[in-house]
Scaffold this active site. Structure first.
Site, short mmCIF file in Angstrom:
data_model
loop_
_atom_site.label_atom_id
_atom_site.label_comp_id
_atom_site.label_asym_id
_atom_site.label_seq_id
_atom_site.Cartn_x
_atom_site.Cartn_y
_atom_site.Cartn_z
N VAL A 135 -10.44 1.64 1.81
CA VAL A 135 -9.67 1.51 0.52
C VAL A 135 -10.79 1.28 -0.52
CG1 VAL A 135 -8.10 0.06 -0.73
CG2 VAL A 135 -7.62 0.51 1.81
N MET B 185 -13.24 7.80 -1.34
CA MET B 185 -12.74 8.92 -0.61
C MET B 185 -11.40 9.22 -0.68
SD MET B 185 -14.88 7.96 3.07
CE MET B 185 -14.41 9.78 3.63
N SER C 266 -5.20 8.78 -3.17
CA SER C 266 -4.72 10.09 -3.52
C SER C 266 -4.26 10.73 -2.34
CB SER C 266 -5.72 10.89 -4.16
OG SER C 266 -6.68 10.17 -5.04
N ALA C 267 -4.68 10.44 -1.15
CA ALA C 267 -4.19 11.08 0.09
C ALA C 267 -3.01 10.71 0.35
CB ALA C 267 -5.08 10.74 1.26
N ASP D 68 -7.96 13.32 -7.59
CA ASP D 68 -8.05 13.69 -6.47
C ASP D 68 -6.78 14.22 -5.57
OD1 ASP D 68 -10.84 13.14 -6.62
OD2 ASP D 68 -10.54 11.27 -5.72
N LYS E 51 -11.33 12.85 1.62
CA LYS E 51 -12.41 13.86 0.96
C LYS E 51 -13.71 13.32 0.89
CE LYS E 51 -12.97 11.82 -3.38
NZ LYS E 51 -14.29 11.29 -3.86
P1 ATP Z 1 -11.06 7.82 -5.60
O1 ATP Z 1 -12.03 8.40 -4.18
O2 ATP Z 1 -9.80 9.22 -5.39
O3 ATP Z 1 -11.74 7.44 -6.86
P2 ATP Z 1 -10.89 5.52 -3.93
O4 ATP Z 1 -10.75 6.21 -2.53
O5 ATP Z 1 -12.24 4.98 -4.36
O6 ATP Z 1 -10.38 6.44 -4.91
P3 ATP Z 1 -8.57 4.15 -3.33
O7 ATP Z 1 -8.52 3.81 -1.89
O8 ATP Z 1 -7.28 5.40 -3.70
O9 ATP Z 1 -9.73 4.34 -3.89
O10 ATP Z 1 -7.78 2.90 -3.92
C1 ATP Z 1 -8.10 2.44 -5.41
C2 ATP Z 1 -7.40 1.49 -5.86
O11 ATP Z 1 -5.78 1.84 -5.86
C3 ATP Z 1 -7.07 0.19 -4.92
O12 ATP Z 1 -7.91 -0.77 -5.01
C4 ATP Z 1 -5.68 -0.20 -4.78
O13 ATP Z 1 -5.42 -1.34 -5.79
C5 ATP Z 1 -4.94 1.12 -5.44
N1 ATP Z 1 -3.96 1.69 -4.68
C6 ATP Z 1 -2.68 1.91 -5.33
N2 ATP Z 1 -2.20 2.69 -4.38
C7 ATP Z 1 -2.68 2.69 -2.97
C8 ATP Z 1 -2.65 3.30 -1.94
N3 ATP Z 1 -1.59 3.94 -1.39
N4 ATP Z 1 -3.84 3.18 -0.87
C9 ATP Z 1 -5.03 2.67 -1.51
N5 ATP Z 1 -5.00 2.12 -2.69
C10 ATP Z 1 -4.17 2.11 -3.53
#
Ligand code: ATP
Length: 307
Positions: free
Chosen positions: A107, A111, A115-116, A153, A12
């Site tokens: 990561v 984005m 959550s995806a 999300d 997203k």
């Molecule tokens: P959002 O935009 O929903 O706030 P984000 O995209 O900033 O999330 P994510 O990629 O979801 O962040 O990851 C946040 C943290 O969650 C990572 O640093 C990791 O340690 C942990 N995590 C747990 N499960 C996962 C997964 N399947 N994929 C990525 N990170 C994960």
């Protein structure tokens, strides 16, 4: 033969991300306009041998190795939590599973990558438990209620398209699709930003504004009008933690982006272009500078089973 189920879910961007004052429950109310992109996580679920538990393999060649290595493969991975919660909700034992996550979403990049994965896992578990135990398949609305317990999300990653998100972002009101395609360049940082840290920096800046009515977004007629309405209340907070992001936003706009903005809590920068060609050309400029630049299109469908 072992059951194999494949599912995917979208990244997203928040076209608008308005953040209210920290509430007594420790969360910030948000008023968000989500758009799903065709940058998708692929999840493959294979039934494991009895007693082997849940194993998780994470890979993805389009992302920096540091991103892939930072994803946990134990019970703290959101797909593991999803499997446990889903089984609990159905009153069934947690199954033995081999899970493969093909990551394409940066990561900790704002984005919704994790959550995806959770959204794809909900869809996959729904099918797995139906085949394994004959349980009724849950509707998307029912999956979204479970998803909200896993992360704010997750419900949007289930619905996809374009939607308003209120509450903590988990209360989804789908909007009509935009009448045109959007072309994005996503510039990922090699280091992530923790969402709670960005919200804490936002609280320090103390710059809350009243929420606006976003329901007319579906009537926006052009990509330039869309660009002119993009805002993110967390942007200054993300800039204060990573000053280089502000320079990158200026650089992208000088290179031709209609609008470049921190995505959610960052540090990924989402830049909107008039054309796919424009996004691809600027992506190669950034790649030549050693940056991680991905291109994607909006909007995209939510989590679903794949052949
Ligand atoms: P959002 O935009 O929903 O706030 P984000 O995209 O900033 O999330 P994510 O990629 O979801 O962040 O990851 C946040 C943290 O969650 C990572 O640093 C990791 O340690 C942990 N995590 C747990 N499960 C996962 C997964 N399947 N994929 C990525 N990170 C994960």
């Amino acid at each position: 033969m072992n059951q194999i189920i494949r599912a995917s879910a979208p990244a997203k961007v928040n076209l608008v991300f308005e953040v209210g004052q920290l509430a007594t429950d420790g969360y910030h109310p948000v008023n968000s306009l989500y758009l799903a992109l065709n940058l998708r996580e692929d999840l493959t679920l294979v039934k494991g041998e009895p007693g082997t538990g849940i194993s998780i393999y994470v890979h993805g060649e389009t992302l920096p190795e540091a991103h892939i290595n930072s994803v946990p493969t134990d019970q703290s991975n959101l797909v593991h939590k999803t499997a446990v919660l889903f089984a609990e909700k159905l009153g069934k034992p947690v199954p033995d599973l081999q899970l493969d996550i093909h990551k394409r979403i940066p990561v900790a990049g704002g984005m919704a990558g994790g959550s995806a994965d959770a959204a794809a896992m909900l869809v996959a578990m729904n099918e797995f438990m139906h085949k394994e135990h004959g349980t009724e398949r849950l509707s998307i609305d029912e999956l979204a209620v479970i998803g909200a317990e896993l992360g704010s999300d997750v419900p949007f990653c289930l619905y996809g398209g374009m939607a308003l998100g209120t509450g903590r972002g988990e209360v989804i009101s789908p909007l009509e699709d935009l009448g045109f395609e959007t072309n994005w360049l996503l510039c990922a940082s090699s280091k992530g930003l923790s969402t709670p840290t960005v919200f804490a920096a936002f609280d320090e800046l103390d710059s809350h504004r009243p929420f606006t009515d976003l329901s007319d977004f579906a009537t926006i007629a052009s990509v330039s009008e869309l660009a002119s309405r993009m805002t993110n209340d967390l942007e200054q907070a993300a800039f204060s933690l990573m000053p280089a992001l502000s320079e990158l936003v200026s650089q992208l706009e000088q290179l031709g982006a209609l609008r470049a903005m921190v995505s959610g809590s960052g540090p990924t920068i989402a830049a909107l272009f008039e054309s796919e060609q424009g996004a691809v050309e600027v992506a190669s400029v950034l790649k030549a500078q050693g940056l991680v630049a991905l291109t994607a299109k909006g909007q995209a469908h939510g989590a679903r089973l794949d052949g």
